[in-house]
Scaffold this motif. Structure first.
Motif, mmCIF file in Angstrom:
data_model
loop_
_atom_site.group_PDB
_atom_site.id
_atom_site.type_symbol
_atom_site.label_atom_id
_atom_site.label_comp_id
_atom_site.label_asym_id
_atom_site.label_seq_id
_atom_site.Cartn_x
_atom_site.Cartn_y
_atom_site.Cartn_z
ATOM 1 N N VAL A 924 59.785 37.464 20.961
ATOM 2 C CA VAL A 924 59.467 37.617 19.542
ATOM 3 C C VAL A 924 58.077 38.242 19.431
ATOM 4 O O VAL A 924 57.118 37.746 20.032
ATOM 5 C CB VAL A 924 59.488 36.258 18.819
ATOM 6 C CG1 VAL A 924 59.090 36.425 17.354
ATOM 7 C CG2 VAL A 924 60.875 35.631 18.923
ATOM 8 N N PRO A 925 57.927 39.344 18.694
ATOM 9 C CA PRO A 925 56.610 39.983 18.549
ATOM 10 C C PRO A 925 55.725 39.198 17.586
ATOM 11 O O PRO A 925 55.664 39.485 16.385
ATOM 12 C CB PRO A 925 56.970 41.375 18.006
ATOM 13 C CG PRO A 925 58.245 41.177 17.267
ATOM 14 C CD PRO A 925 58.988 40.079 17.990
ATOM 15 N N TRP A 926 55.014 38.215 18.124
ATOM 16 C CA TRP A 926 54.253 37.318 17.254
ATOM 17 C C TRP A 926 53.148 38.044 16.502
ATOM 18 O O TRP A 926 52.814 37.665 15.375
ATOM 19 C CB TRP A 926 53.674 36.173 18.093
ATOM 20 C CG TRP A 926 54.725 35.277 18.664
ATOM 21 C CD1 TRP A 926 55.068 35.115 19.977
ATOM 22 C CD2 TRP A 926 55.595 34.416 17.929
ATOM 23 N NE1 TRP A 926 56.102 34.218 20.113
ATOM 24 C CE2 TRP A 926 56.450 33.767 18.868
ATOM 25 C CE3 TRP A 926 55.763 34.124 16.566
ATOM 26 C CZ2 TRP A 926 57.416 32.855 18.491
ATOM 27 C CZ3 TRP A 926 56.729 33.219 16.197
ATOM 28 C CH2 TRP A 926 57.549 32.591 17.145
ATOM 29 N N GLN A 927 52.559 39.062 17.115
ATOM 30 C CA GLN A 927 51.498 39.789 16.407
ATOM 31 C C GLN A 927 52.051 40.496 15.175
ATOM 32 O O GLN A 927 51.440 40.479 14.104
ATOM 33 C CB GLN A 927 50.843 40.789 17.357
ATOM 34 C CG GLN A 927 50.035 40.138 18.467
ATOM 35 C CD GLN A 927 49.378 41.155 19.362
ATOM 36 O OE1 GLN A 927 49.775 42.318 19.386
ATOM 37 N NE2 GLN A 927 48.381 40.734 20.115
ATOM 38 N N THR A 928 53.230 41.117 15.344
ATOM 39 C CA THR A 928 53.851 41.780 14.194
ATOM 40 C C THR A 928 54.234 40.777 13.127
ATOM 41 O O THR A 928 53.997 40.990 11.921
ATOM 42 C CB THR A 928 55.096 42.561 14.649
ATOM 43 O OG1 THR A 928 54.720 43.519 15.640
ATOM 44 C CG2 THR A 928 55.767 43.259 13.490
ATOM 45 N N LEU A 929 54.817 39.644 13.558
ATOM 46 C CA LEU A 929 55.192 38.615 12.581
ATOM 47 C C LEU A 929 53.966 38.041 11.888
ATOM 48 O O LEU A 929 54.007 37.765 10.673
ATOM 49 C CB LEU A 929 55.971 37.500 13.288
ATOM 50 C CG LEU A 929 57.417 37.820 13.655
ATOM 51 C CD1 LEU A 929 58.079 36.607 14.281
ATOM 52 C CD2 LEU A 929 58.208 38.261 12.437
ATOM 53 N N ALA A 930 52.887 37.834 12.636
ATOM 54 C CA ALA A 930 51.672 37.300 12.010
ATOM 55 C C ALA A 930 51.132 38.271 10.971
ATOM 56 O O ALA A 930 50.703 37.864 9.875
ATOM 57 C CB ALA A 930 50.624 37.020 13.080
ATOM 58 N N ALA A 931 51.148 39.557 11.304
ATOM 59 C CA ALA A 931 50.674 40.557 10.345
ATOM 60 C C ALA A 931 51.536 40.565 9.096
ATOM 61 O O ALA A 931 51.025 40.698 7.968
ATOM 62 C CB ALA A 931 50.651 41.935 10.995
#
Length: 960
Positions: A924-931
């Motif tokens: 899961v791309p956590w950086q993308t989701l966080a953004a």
């Protein structure tokens, strides 16, 4: 019918006037619809213009000639070919191996009809002197100024060569070489120089670096036989442009082409290409595996389905974004629509007025998008041609395609206005005139339909990922499930409203307003949901692929290490390449390496021409992989074993490929170097260092060492005899040099090297070596500026230098993830902004009431910010959940396919399976989701608060 026409005419006039009065809102919706139309129309115009007709392709290939004759290299054996002249094979089937494949030149000139005009067209390459050094460039000998060759090369400046000491060059060559018209150049190993008299371009390859000379003027040192027999020089490709006498000769018919094929000559005929024969009359197509290529119906259906899905989702996105904007217009025109009803207008008239707004803006968007596409494509044609690397055949406009794309804009405008039209028509006349909102219940059927679509889509996607290997099924099921979530959005927005009890006043008011007015909130949330779901799905799939690629990445060298290898001209450029690295990069350690040379020293690494020998590492029979050992009868060696035996042998150490990511371009991956190379590669085994000092062969490959601890290096001086022995599955003749071996324990990282021998040991054994290159370790990673300086230095040496700088694993998806995040953020902010604008229009009376009871002016900004943030947060949260599921399905499908290939490799006894079954992670791309989950809603809220005025405008008193 007349009344219907007049009512719609009036509705369109009202809609046009309303659109003109509300220019800001109209421009927003028009831009939303026109931008995709602009992009699709521009793509259609560019694609159709770049698509060449058969006649245009022939002009660029054979000029004004009737045909191109080329040698099929079958030693005159009859061949069969396709009508285009792209493919050919021998008439007789040599694939069984009972007869050797005919391999030899044919005298093409003997097949050319008498009286025909003939131009020789020969191609090769050479290292040419430039303003910076040497540049490996294509050389083409063709009398380009002859009318027969017209169209193959387009002259841009100067003239084509007329003398043997003149050349013309492509524009790309001038840019790379630093030369200009009138400059002189020469080739490495040539005594003469040439004057550049012209600049030209190849219409189908604008970026190719090439020079043009008269036949025999440049390649003469290699092709004396060309003038004598008409054969191309060894190592070069040659053909003949033929033009029959007489304007009405008709060229070469299909029967004539087949007759010429019987002499081993392949023909590209203008007459045949423009009027091809039926497939039944093409002997090549009657062969198994040689049929005329035609895209399968399934592939066409898959392509159409993919295109339809993309277009459908794009239209859905536009409708969801533009729908609230039309709702804004309907809200602000409530009194006008109420007056229509008060004067006898029916609900159909009100729907027609709102729908006419979508029609007017849709037509305007179609016209604007199409006109801008034509203008921009025509204006940017030179830049597009440079980007594509080829000239357009012509500026092609297909009216039906452009009209169909424009019709999409009109359809999108109408679809965007449907829901606002139905909502406006349901308003009572009294509510419209008095401004009362009334109470409206949400539909209970739509959420149930959405839930059903979600479940059905999830089942289809699960079936596609677990049972089948079809990406289309997974993608289709995911799309259906996403549409189901979109349909459930109003109900989901209502569920979000229950969280308001734990929120402060301003966000609670914003959430309550969003829930009470789901007609404007749900479309915006759905638009955000669709954009974020697609972004999260692609990001998750890309991040998972990236993680798998990183786990399977094998570095070519230790991190930061550098390698320059020169396998040509006997290593003549090795010292210059080494010095260039020492001058430009932060070198720590250096290790010079050489290779074994058999025959004359000027041969390249794998050169098998006359006078050039070769060598090989002798693998003992006991160490050879049984799955790869050639059988006497020529059958597949793996067929001698059962499936269980193949499973076992595929994991046997003898059948391991031994690849660790790097590669060394020498037979047996053997290098000649001292212990400094071990330091550069990070190999710390003291036994290997001592073995080199003792003159032993250091082996990193277990199969190379026999039971006695020896390694044999066979020197083959007769390459032709070696080729014959290989074809007959016999041992290669040659002298064997035997060395005592030291087998390095364990499996150290060798970066492709499998054997190492010291220069002293090679010299003592009577083996000739030539420089190959140098390995370097650096004290820090070379930066971009240093790399550019090094590339400029190496460019002076020509194209024979292979440079490797190990930078570690570099993700190919970083820019993709960033672009997707920005796209989703823009859509989210746009949709939330539209919903906020509608909310402010609806809540103007409430805001005035708040101001009247003493609320400070900043409340308006705060409430606007929270309204925008609430919409963005709901859409992002739902989209994130909806996007992860399809990505997981696609990754499960990948895992099934890769496991199936692994099992097939085991069943067939293929190598490279010693690492076990493949691992297919889901990341899961956590950086993308966080953004998306944090920064995008927060940014949308802050932006909405900043652009909202603290004080509302004075309202004009309504006339009664």
């Amino acid at each position: 019918m007349t009344n219907l026409f007049h009512s719609w005419r009036a509705a369109i006039r009202i809609a046009r006037r309303d659109a003109w009065r509300s220019k800001g809102r109209s421009f927003l919706v028009l831009a939303m619809i026109a931008l995709p139309i602009l992009g699709v129309s521009a793509f259609s115009l560019t694609f159709r213009s770049a698509e060449l007709t058969p006649g245009q392709k022939l002009e660029r290939d054979i000029g004004a000639a009737d045909a191109r004759f080329s040698d099929a290299l079958t030693d005159g054996t009859p061949i069969v070919q396709d009508p285009k002249g792209d493919q050919s094979t021998t008439v007789e089937d040599y694939s069984k191996g009972d007869k050797p494949w005919p391999d030899g030149p044919t005298d093409v000139r003997k097949t050319i009809p008498a009286g025909a005009t003939v131009l020789t067209d020969t191609s090769g390459s050479a290292k040419l002197t430039t303003a910076y050094g040497l540049l490996t460039t294509d050389v083409r000998e063709l009398k380009a100024a002859d009318p027969v060759a017209k169209g193959i090369m387009r002259l841009r400046a100067g003239r084509f060569p007329e003398k043997a000491d003149e050349v013309a060059v492509t524009t790309s060559f001038l840019e790379s070489s630093g030369l200009r018209l009138g400059s002189t150049l020469s080739a490495r190993g040539f005594d003469r120089s040439y004057t550049i008299t012209g600049e030209y371009e190849l219409p189908s390859d604008l970026k190719q670096e090439q020079i043009n000379a008269l036949p025999g003027a440049f390649l003469k040192p290699y092709g004396a036989a060309v003038e004598k027999s008409g054969l191309p020089a060894p190592g070069y490709s040659g053909s003949f442009l033929v033009r029959m006498p007489g304007a009405a000769s008709g060229g070469f018919t299909w029967n004539m082409v087949k007759e010429i094929n019987t002499k081993g000559v392949q023909v590209v005929s203008r007459a045949v290409v423009l009027n091809p024969p039926p497939d039944a009359e093409v002997p090549l197509y009657q062969r198994e595996g040689w049929g005329a290529y035609e895209e399968s119906t399934a592939a066409k259906a898959a392509a159409l389905a993919a295109a339809g899905t993309v277009v459908g989702l794009a239209m859905l996105e536009i409708c969801l974004l533009a729908g609230p904007a039309f709702a804004v217009g309907a809200r602000r025109s409530r009194r006008q629509l109420g007056l229509v009803g008060a004067n006898g207008g029916a609900r159909s008239h009100i729907r027609a007025i709102v729908l006419s707004g979508g029609l007017v803006i849709g037509v305007a968007a179609a016209v604007v998008g199409t006109v801008l596409a034509v203008i921009l494509t025509f204006a940017l044609r030179p830049y597009l041609e440079e980007y594509l690397g080829q000239r357009f055949g012509s500026f092609t406009v297909r009216p039906l395609e452009i009209l169909a794309i424009g019709a999409l804009a009109v359809l999108t405008g109408l679809l965007s206005a449907i829901v606002p039209a139905i909502t406006a028509s349901r308003e009572t006349v009294l509510a419209s005139l008095t401004g009362r909102r009334g109470v409206r219940k949400s539909s209970r059927v739509l959420p149930l339909l959405g839930l059903a679509a979600l479940l059905i889509g999830a089942v289809i996607a699960l079936y596609g990922s677990v049972v089948t290997d079809s990406f289309i099924i997974v993608a289709g099921g995911s799309a259906i499930a996403e549409l189901g979530v979109v349909a459930m959005t109003p109900a989901l927005v209502g569920l979000f409203g229950r969280t308001g009890r734990w929120l402060p006043l301003s966000p609670r008011l914003a959430l309550r307003d969003a829930v009470r007015n789901r007609g404007r909130t749900a479309p915006a949330v759905a638009a955000v949901l669709a954009a974020v779901a697609g972004t999260v799905a692609v990001s998750t799939y890309a991040a998972s692929n990236d993680a798998q690629n990183e786990a399977g990445y094998h570095p070519s060298l230790p991190y930061g290490a550098v390698r320059v290898l020169t396998g040509e001209d006997g290593g003549r450029d090795a010292a210059a390449a080494r010095d260039a690295v020492l001058r430009t990069l932060p070198v720590d350690l250096r290790a010079d390496v050489s290779r074994i040379s058999v025959g004359r020293t000027g041969c390249s690494t794998w050169d098998a021409s006359k006078g050039c020998g070769q060598y090989e590492i002798v693998i003992p029979a006991a160490n050879q992989c049984p799955l790869w050992t050639a059988s006497a009868d020529g059958t597949d060696p793996a067929s001698r074993f059962t499936k269980e035996q193949r499973h076992a042998l595929a994991k046997d150490w003898r059948c391991a490929t031994g690849e660790d990511g790097g590669s060394v371009s020498t037979p047996g991956s053997l290098l000649i170097a001292d212990a400094a190379l071990l330091k550069v590669l990070g190999i710390t085994d003291p036994g290997a260092v001592q073995a080199l000092a003792d003159g032993k062969y250091v082996s990193f490959s277990r199969p190379q060492v026999d039971k006695a601890g020896k390694v044999g290096v066979k020197l083959v001086t007769d390459s032709e005899a070696a080729q014959r022995a290989s074809e007959q599955n016999k041992p290669t003749p040659g002298e064997v040099k035997t060395f005592t071996a030291y087998q390095v324990p364990g499996s150290p990282k060798t970066y492709g090297m499998q054997g190492l021998l010291s220069p002293a040991a090679a010299k003592a054994a009577g083996i000739t070596t030539v420089p190959l290159g140098t390995y370097f370790s650096t004290d820090r990673m070379p930066n971009a500026e240093q790399r550019q300086r090094l590339d400029a230095e190496l460019a002076k040496l020509g194209g024979g230098v292979d440079l490797t700088v190990e930078q570690g694993y570099v993700s190919r998806y970083d820019i993709v993830l960033i672009a997707l995040t920005i796209f989703a953020g823009l859509v989210t902010i746009g949709a939330a902004g539209i919903a906020t604008g509608l909310a402010q229009a609806d809540a103007e009376a409430d805001l005035k009431t708040l101001a009247a009871v003493g609320a400070p002016p900043r409340v308006r900004r705060i409430l606007s910010g929270f309204q925008c943030g609430v919409v963005a947060a709901m859409g992002v949260l739902l989209g994130s959940v909806a996007g992860v599921l399809p990505a997981m399905g696609l990754r499960l499908t990948d895992e099934r396919q890769q496991l199936a290939y692994y099992q097939e490799a085991l069943d067939n006894g293929w190598g490279g399976v010693t690492d076990g079954p493949p691992e297919v992670p889901i990341v899961v791309p956590w950086q993308t989701l966080a953004a998306l989950l944090v920064f995008v809603p927060l940014g949308a809220a802050l932006l909405a608060a900043l652009v909202t005025r603290s004080r509302g405008a004075l309202a004009r008193r309504a006339a009664h």
